[in-house]
Design a protein around this motif. Structure first.
Motif, PDB file in Angstrom:
ATOM      1  N   SER A 169      -3.465   9.966  -2.466  1.00 35.14           N
ATOM      2  CA  SER A 169      -4.330   8.812  -2.512  1.00 35.14           C
ATOM      3  C   SER A 169      -3.574   7.566  -2.060  1.00 35.14           C
ATOM      4  O   SER A 169      -2.376   7.461  -2.282  1.00 35.14           O
ATOM      5  CB  SER A 169      -4.788   8.654  -3.971  1.00 35.14           C
ATOM      6  OG  SER A 169      -5.912   7.856  -4.041  1.00 35.14           O
ATOM      7  N   TYR A 170      -4.298   6.640  -1.414  1.00 38.69           N
ATOM      8  CA  TYR A 170      -3.716   5.331  -1.151  1.00 38.69           C
ATOM      9  C   TYR A 170      -3.955   4.451  -2.362  1.00 38.69           C
ATOM     10  O   TYR A 170      -5.071   4.406  -2.893  1.00 38.69           O
ATOM     11  CB  TYR A 170      -4.374   4.671   0.059  1.00 38.69           C
ATOM     12  CG  TYR A 170      -4.045   5.292   1.405  1.00 38.69           C
ATOM     13  CD1 TYR A 170      -2.737   5.322   1.879  1.00 38.69           C
ATOM     14  CD2 TYR A 170      -5.051   5.815   2.210  1.00 38.69           C
ATOM     15  CE1 TYR A 170      -2.438   5.867   3.132  1.00 38.69           C
ATOM     16  CE2 TYR A 170      -4.766   6.355   3.454  1.00 38.69           C
ATOM     17  CZ  TYR A 170      -3.456   6.377   3.913  1.00 38.69           C
ATOM     18  OH  TYR A 170      -3.175   6.911   5.143  1.00 38.69           O
ATOM     19  N   ARG A 171      -2.916   3.753  -2.792  1.00 41.35           N
ATOM     20  CA  ARG A 171      -3.069   2.777  -3.861  1.00 41.35           C
ATOM     21  C   ARG A 171      -2.470   1.468  -3.379  1.00 41.35           C
ATOM     22  O   ARG A 171      -1.458   1.473  -2.673  1.00 41.35           O
ATOM     23  CB  ARG A 171      -2.375   3.263  -5.146  1.00 41.35           C
ATOM     24  CG  ARG A 171      -3.088   4.455  -5.803  1.00 41.35           C
ATOM     25  CD  ARG A 171      -4.478   4.038  -6.325  1.00 41.35           C
ATOM     26  NE  ARG A 171      -5.289   5.160  -6.797  1.00 41.35           N
ATOM     27  CZ  ARG A 171      -6.439   5.554  -6.223  1.00 41.35           C
ATOM     28  NH1 ARG A 171      -6.894   4.941  -5.151  1.00 41.35           N
ATOM     29  NH2 ARG A 171      -7.130   6.545  -6.728  1.00 41.35           N
ATOM     30  N   GLY A 192      -9.411   5.184   3.542  1.00 42.73           N
ATOM     31  CA  GLY A 192     -10.003   4.019   2.881  1.00 42.73           C
ATOM     32  C   GLY A 192     -10.731   3.157   3.898  1.00 42.73           C
ATOM     33  O   GLY A 192     -10.544   3.311   5.107  1.00 42.73           O
ATOM     34  N   HIS A 204     -10.605  -1.244  -5.618  1.00 38.72           N
ATOM     35  CA  HIS A 204     -10.444   0.193  -5.857  1.00 38.72           C
ATOM     36  C   HIS A 204     -11.770   0.767  -6.343  1.00 38.72           C
ATOM     37  O   HIS A 204     -12.366   0.254  -7.292  1.00 38.72           O
ATOM     38  CB  HIS A 204      -9.344   0.460  -6.885  1.00 38.72           C
ATOM     39  CG  HIS A 204      -7.963   0.309  -6.318  1.00 38.72           C
ATOM     40  ND1 HIS A 204      -7.227  -0.853  -6.427  1.00 38.72           N
ATOM     41  CD2 HIS A 204      -7.188   1.165  -5.611  1.00 38.72           C
ATOM     42  CE1 HIS A 204      -6.060  -0.699  -5.816  1.00 38.72           C
ATOM     43  NE2 HIS A 204      -6.002   0.512  -5.302  1.00 38.72           N
ATOM     44  N   GLY A 263      -8.801   5.427  -0.939  1.00 41.81           N
ATOM     45  CA  GLY A 263      -7.962   4.248  -1.046  1.00 41.81           C
ATOM     46  C   GLY A 263      -8.803   3.008  -1.299  1.00 41.81           C
ATOM     47  O   GLY A 263     -10.028   3.028  -1.172  1.00 41.81           O
ATOM     48  N   LEU A 302       0.859  -1.183   0.000  1.00 40.78           N
ATOM     49  CA  LEU A 302       0.000   0.000   0.000  1.00 40.78           C
ATOM     50  C   LEU A 302       0.892   1.228   0.000  1.00 40.78           C
ATOM     51  O   LEU A 302       1.865   1.286   0.744  1.00 40.78           O
ATOM     52  CB  LEU A 302      -0.865   0.000   1.262  1.00 40.78           C
ATOM     53  CG  LEU A 302      -1.947   1.082   1.373  1.00 40.78           C
ATOM     54  CD1 LEU A 302      -3.125   0.748   0.472  1.00 40.78           C
ATOM     55  CD2 LEU A 302      -2.416   1.221   2.823  1.00 40.78           C
TER      56      LEU A 302
END
Ligand SMILES: [Cu+2]
Length: 519
Positions: free
Chosen positions: A69-71, A174, A84, A91, A50
């Protein structure tokens, strides 16, 4: 993002606070240590990479919006564990089951120090995302924990001291959804009928870029309020549904805004879960006040509506108190006009787009909750009291603000004991405007707790029946909770989840001591 750097300087996080007194001797705590931590037998069921990263995402028509942003990516385990959301800065939704071992390799790709807190999850202190574990840009932190929570809607967000507000605002948040056998047995809507809805407010400039606070102290005292209401990162959110029952998982992911949730047509809300998962039985309310960080799950049955029907979930007007976003938040200080806390507006629209013959019946029994008893609390005769007061233009807890490693003598508890904690939001305090009060959503790290009693309540908008990790206190209210400090010793946080209050120091450590451990 406007003013992030400025913010950092103003709040003077980290170093200065560390140098102050009352420090517990801890080993030099840093992400660096955690980097090497997999020198153990931890064998994860779910292993995720992450990162927090700058991104651009469409929000309003026209220019995309720059966000953080969290990816994520699944390294090992079920690929469906990460979902997603479409066209969203949020996130990925992380899905796990109770009992699973989870590793999350978190990398900081943004320009600030940061760390991730797993909001509502019961994890060891070093896995909880305390701000002492912040990592610099380019660094990583490895989380490893077993999911011990019951099924429920949890979430994750940054927790660096002094800059949590702007980081969450910038897009870092998220959901973390946990499922278990008890939830499966309840027979709830699942799959495409189980819908996460993250509600947040934002403000945009003429080029569609996010605008945070102007830097005026008074705005921080109130908390950020935006005039756009986004759901899952989108304005004017519309949910197409079939004529059947749905499970709607609501998270108030806003920095400081409170929502007084209701269906516009006046039908009551049917609530099946709170922060820590399912209630024992569904409850109904005409409206519910949802403070920042709180979650609520609705049973929403659209089977009686013909195709083409529209329903609106609204936030009803309410009185947010002296500084709740009315006068103080705007006119008095010359700040730009915003939607005040307590203003009424619509949140999202549901449109029934197709007929479905079968629906589900609302289960009368959802889950089992073992009740704590006040009589079992070690401090039942002398509850720990926390006054939420303003002192010298800062929000405080018992007159204190956050210092990185500081724990006062009355902030130490014993491992595996049950206690009564009482939060009091009835004004008081010293200095200019010392008598002011406004809403404070109080959050404990590490533990789910139960509400024992509330006083001073002048409305019916709470759902206190289930497990909670965040409780909203409106002005004039006080609340007693029962909390057991189970399993994990160490340093945890309790704080106001109005993120601007938190950033200005309305946060403290509490220490869970293990008397039987050898020193
Ligand atoms: Cu607060």
């Amino acid at each position: 993002m406007i003013n992030r750097r400025q913010f950092l300087k103003v709040t003077g996080a980290g170093a200065a606070a560390l140098a102050a007194g009352g420090i517990i001797p801890l080993a030099k705590a840093a992400g660096a240590g955690a980097l090497t931590n997999p020198a153990n037998n931890f064998n994860p069921d779910l292993d995720i990479a992450l990162k927090a990263t700058p991104a651009e995402t469409p929000v309003l028509p026209g220019n995309p919006t720059r966000v953080w942003s969290y990816r994520g990516q699944v390294v090992k385990g079920d690929p469906a564990s990460l979902i997603h959301l479409q066209r969203s800065y949020l996130g990925p939704v992380i899905r796990a089951r109770t009992g699973q071992k989870v590793r999350i390799r978190f990398t900081n790709d943004v320009a600030d120090e940061t760390i991730v807190h797993w909001h509502g999850l019961h994890v060891p202190a070093e896995m909880d995302g305390h701000p002492r574990y912040v990592i610099a840009p380019g660094e990583s932190y490895i989380y490893e924990f077993e999911v011990r929570n019951r099924a429920g809607t949890y979430w994750y967000h940054p927790h660096p001291h002094g800059i949590t507000g702007p980081q969450v605002y910038g897009g870092l948040a998220g959901l973390f959804l946990v499922s278990d056998d008890e939830e499966n047995a309840a027979g709830l809507p699942a799959g495409e009928y189980d819908i996460p809805l993250v509600i947040q407010d934002r403000a945009f400039d003429a080029r569609n870029q996010l605008v945070y606070l102007s830097g005026h102290r008074m705005e921080q005292m109130t908390g950020f309020l935006g005039d756009w209401i986004l759901v899952n990162g989108q304005p004017d959110f519309s949910l197409p549904v079939a004529s059947r029952a749905y499970r709607l998982r609501l998270l108030n992911g806003s920095n400081s805004r409170i929502y007084k949730l209701a269906w516009q047509d006046g039908q009551p809300l049917t609530i099946i879960a709170t922060d820590g998962g399912l209630l024992e039985t569904p409850v109904q309310r005409r409206y519910v006040l949802l403070g920042p960080a709180e979650r609520l799950e609705l049973w929403a049955d659209f089977s009686k509506y013909p195709v083409g029907s529209e329903l609106t979930l609204v936030s009803l007007p309410f009185d947010a108190g002296a500084m709740g976003g009315g006068m103080m938040g705007r006119g008095m200080m010359g700040a730009e006009s915003v939607l005040p806390n307590g203003a009424g507006f619509s949140i999202l629209r549901v449109t029934v787009t197709r007929r479905e013959q079968k629906t589900l019946a609302l289960p009368q029994r959802l889950a089992t909750i073992s009740r704590y008893r006040e009589a079992d609390a070690v401090n039942r005769k002398n509850p720990r009291r926390f006054q939420l007061v303003m002192q010298h233009m800062a929000w405080t807890i018992n007159g204190r603000t956050f210092r990185m490693l500081e724990v006062a003598s009355d902030e130490k508890v014993r491992l595996n004991t049950l206690e009564v904690w009482e939060f009091i939001n009835q004004g008081g305090g010293m200095g200019m405007m010392g008598g002011m009060n406004m809403p404070h959503p109080m959050h404990l790290h590490g533990m789910q707790f139960q509400v024992l009693e509330r006083q001073g309540v002048r409305h019916e908008g709470y759902v206190d029946e289930g497990w909670k990790d965040t409780v909203l206190l409106m002005p004039g209210e006080r609340i007693k909770i029962l909390v057991r400090f189970a399993d994990y010793p160490g340093l945890f946080l309790y704080h106001c989840h109005n993120l601007e209050h938190e950033d200005m120091g309305m946060m403290r450590n509490y220490l869970i001591e293990n008397p039987s451990a050898s020193v």
